[in-house]
Scaffold this motif. Sequence first.
Motif, PDB file in Angstrom:
ATOM      1  N   ASP A  99     -10.462  44.798  35.372  1.00 34.55           N
ATOM      2  CA  ASP A  99      -9.813  46.075  34.933  1.00 34.55           C
ATOM      3  C   ASP A  99      -9.983  46.250  33.525  1.00 34.55           C
ATOM      4  N   PRO A 100     -10.395  47.217  33.228  1.00 37.48           N
ATOM      5  CA  PRO A 100     -10.594  47.750  31.278  1.00 37.48           C
ATOM      6  C   PRO A 100      -9.295  47.341  30.660  1.00 37.48           C
ATOM      7  N   PHE A 101      -8.153  47.382  31.198  1.00 37.07           N
ATOM      8  CA  PHE A 101      -7.335  47.195  30.867  1.00 37.07           C
ATOM      9  C   PHE A 101      -6.489  45.629  30.881  1.00 37.07           C
ATOM     10  N   PHE A 102      -6.544  44.974  31.287  1.00 41.41           N
ATOM     11  CA  PHE A 102      -7.240  43.515  31.124  1.00 41.41           C
ATOM     12  C   PHE A 102      -7.738  43.456  30.221  1.00 41.41           C
ATOM     13  N   GLN A 103      -9.404  44.026  30.031  1.00 38.01           N
ATOM     14  CA  GLN A 103     -10.250  43.651  29.138  1.00 38.01           C
ATOM     15  C   GLN A 103      -9.523  43.600  27.659  1.00 38.01           C
ATOM     16  N   ILE A 104      -8.842  44.916  27.300  1.00 38.51           N
ATOM     17  CA  ILE A 104      -8.419  45.020  26.097  1.00 38.51           C
ATOM     18  C   ILE A 104      -7.519  44.578  26.094  1.00 38.51           C
ATOM     19  N   SER A 105      -6.716  43.621  26.524  1.00 45.04           N
ATOM     20  CA  SER A 105      -5.531  43.470  26.170  1.00 45.04           C
ATOM     21  C   SER A 105      -5.613  41.467  26.092  1.00 45.04           C
ATOM     22  N   ALA A 106      -7.089  41.170  26.852  1.00 39.17           N
ATOM     23  CA  ALA A 106      -7.428  40.268  26.429  1.00 39.17           C
ATOM     24  C   ALA A 106      -8.206  39.884  24.338  1.00 39.17           C
ATOM     25  N   GLU A 107      -9.024  41.283  24.578  1.00 39.55           N
ATOM     26  CA  GLU A 107      -9.407  41.885  22.823  1.00 39.55           C
ATOM     27  C   GLU A 107      -8.119  41.523  22.089  1.00 39.55           C
ATOM     28  N   ILE A 108      -7.308  42.074  21.808  1.00 39.84           N
ATOM     29  CA  ILE A 108      -6.593  42.448  21.387  1.00 39.84           C
ATOM     30  C   ILE A 108      -5.898  41.433  20.760  1.00 39.84           C
ATOM     31  N   ALA A 109      -5.251  39.688  22.107  1.00 41.07           N
ATOM     32  CA  ALA A 109      -4.835  38.450  22.205  1.00 41.07           C
ATOM     33  C   ALA A 109      -6.059  37.629  21.320  1.00 41.07           C
ATOM     34  N   GLU A 110      -6.902  38.158  20.960  1.00 41.89           N
ATOM     35  CA  GLU A 110      -7.770  37.664  20.148  1.00 41.89           C
ATOM     36  C   GLU A 110      -7.687  37.628  18.876  1.00 41.89           C
ATOM     37  N   LEU A 111      -6.858  39.072  18.259  1.00 42.26           N
ATOM     38  CA  LEU A 111      -6.972  39.132  16.939  1.00 42.26           C
ATOM     39  C   LEU A 111      -5.621  38.436  16.508  1.00 42.26           C
ATOM     40  N   PRO A 112      -5.605  37.987  14.904  1.00 41.50           N
ATOM     41  CA  PRO A 112      -4.423  37.575  14.412  1.00 41.50           C
ATOM     42  C   PRO A 112      -3.955  38.942  14.371  1.00 41.50           C
ATOM     43  N   GLU A 113      -1.964  38.042  14.435  1.00 44.51           N
ATOM     44  CA  GLU A 113      -0.774  38.342  15.074  1.00 44.51           C
ATOM     45  C   GLU A 113      -0.573  40.083  14.112  1.00 44.51           C
ATOM     46  N   ALA A 114      -0.595  40.341  13.001  1.00 47.45           N
ATOM     47  CA  ALA A 114      -0.830  41.029  12.705  1.00 47.45           C
ATOM     48  C   ALA A 114      -1.509  42.339  12.450  1.00 47.45           C
ATOM     49  N   GLN A 115      -2.339  41.680  12.769  1.00 44.27           N
ATOM     50  CA  GLN A 115      -3.882  42.822  14.172  1.00 44.27           C
ATOM     51  C   GLN A 115      -3.350  43.139  15.271  1.00 44.27           C
ATOM     52  N   GLN A 116      -2.868  42.438  16.096  1.00 46.12           N
ATOM     53  CA  GLN A 116      -1.601  42.473  17.242  1.00 46.12           C
ATOM     54  C   GLN A 116      -1.130  43.564  17.283  1.00 46.12           C
ATOM     55  N   LYS A 117      -0.229  44.045  16.640  1.00 46.57           N
ATOM     56  CA  LYS A 117       1.181  44.598  15.821  1.00 46.57           C
ATOM     57  C   LYS A 117       0.233  45.732  15.689  1.00 46.57           C
ATOM     58  N   LYS A 118      -0.662  45.754  14.694  1.00 47.35           N
ATOM     59  CA  LYS A 118      -1.431  46.930  13.743  1.00 47.35           C
ATOM     60  C   LYS A 118      -1.893  47.692  15.737  1.00 47.35           C
ATOM     61  N   ALA A 119      -2.495  47.136  16.294  1.00 45.66           N
ATOM     62  CA  ALA A 119      -3.217  47.590  17.482  1.00 45.66           C
ATOM     63  C   ALA A 119      -2.160  48.196  18.725  1.00 45.66           C
ATOM     64  N   LYS A 120      -1.402  47.445  18.777  1.00 43.47           N
ATOM     65  CA  LYS A 120      -0.295  47.899  20.166  1.00 43.47           C
ATOM     66  C   LYS A 120       0.301  48.844  19.112  1.00 43.47           C
ATOM     67  N   LYS A 121       0.629  49.112  18.091  1.00 40.68           N
ATOM     68  CA  LYS A 121       0.928  50.492  17.601  1.00 40.68           C
ATOM     69  C   LYS A 121       0.753  51.477  17.719  1.00 40.68           C
ATOM     70  N   LEU A 122      -1.067  51.316  17.719  1.00 39.40           N
ATOM     71  CA  LEU A 122      -2.344  52.160  17.957  1.00 39.40           C
ATOM     72  C   LEU A 122      -1.726  52.771  19.537  1.00 39.40           C
ATOM     73  N   ILE A 123      -1.732  51.772  19.956  1.00 41.17           N
ATOM     74  CA  ILE A 123      -2.055  51.969  21.639  1.00 41.17           C
ATOM     75  C   ILE A 123      -0.599  52.811  21.681  1.00 41.17           C
ATOM     76  N   LEU A 124       0.294  53.015  21.236  1.00 44.47           N
ATOM     77  CA  LEU A 124       1.705  52.801  21.660  1.00 44.47           C
ATOM     78  C   LEU A 124       1.382  54.491  20.841  1.00 44.47           C
ATOM     79  N   THR A 125       0.569  54.804  20.546  1.00 43.00           N
ATOM     80  CA  THR A 125       0.878  56.387  19.563  1.00 43.00           C
ATOM     81  C   THR A 125       0.363  57.228  21.402  1.00 43.00           C
ATOM     82  N   PHE A 126      -0.511  56.425  21.779  1.00 43.14           N
ATOM     83  CA  PHE A 126      -0.895  57.809  22.861  1.00 43.14           C
ATOM     84  C   PHE A 126       0.011  57.659  23.979  1.00 43.14           C
TER      85      PHE A 126
END
Length: 107
Positions: free
Chosen positions: A75-102
């Motif tokens: 599932d492509p959404f699973f793959q994206i969430s797995a990639e985000i989970a590997e990021l440092p916490e500060a970058q995870q927050k930025k990635a989630k914020k960016l995705i939510l803008t869509f």
Amino acid sequence: MSDYPHKNARHPVYIWEWRKKSGMTSLAVAEASGIDRSLLSQLETGSKRVNVDHLIKLSKVFKCHPGDILRSPDDPFFQISAEIAELPEAQQKKAKKLILTFFKDDS
């Protein structure tokens, strides 16, 4: 990866897909998880329903979150969430914020 013909389409789990993706045999998964091989087969086909205990045991074998087994590892959404989970916490927050803008309504 082709979809396994789940008998229980209302509540599919993707144990077979996770097992195939990991390159493990059913015997290897059964031994590693402590789930009887015949029960594992029934869980894979959907003729028996999985419970939380099964998900926890299998997630340890597949090195994923127990809830991940409820969706395809492809599932492509699973793959994206797995990639985000590997990021440092500060970058995870930025990635989630960016995705939510869509998902924001522009009107």
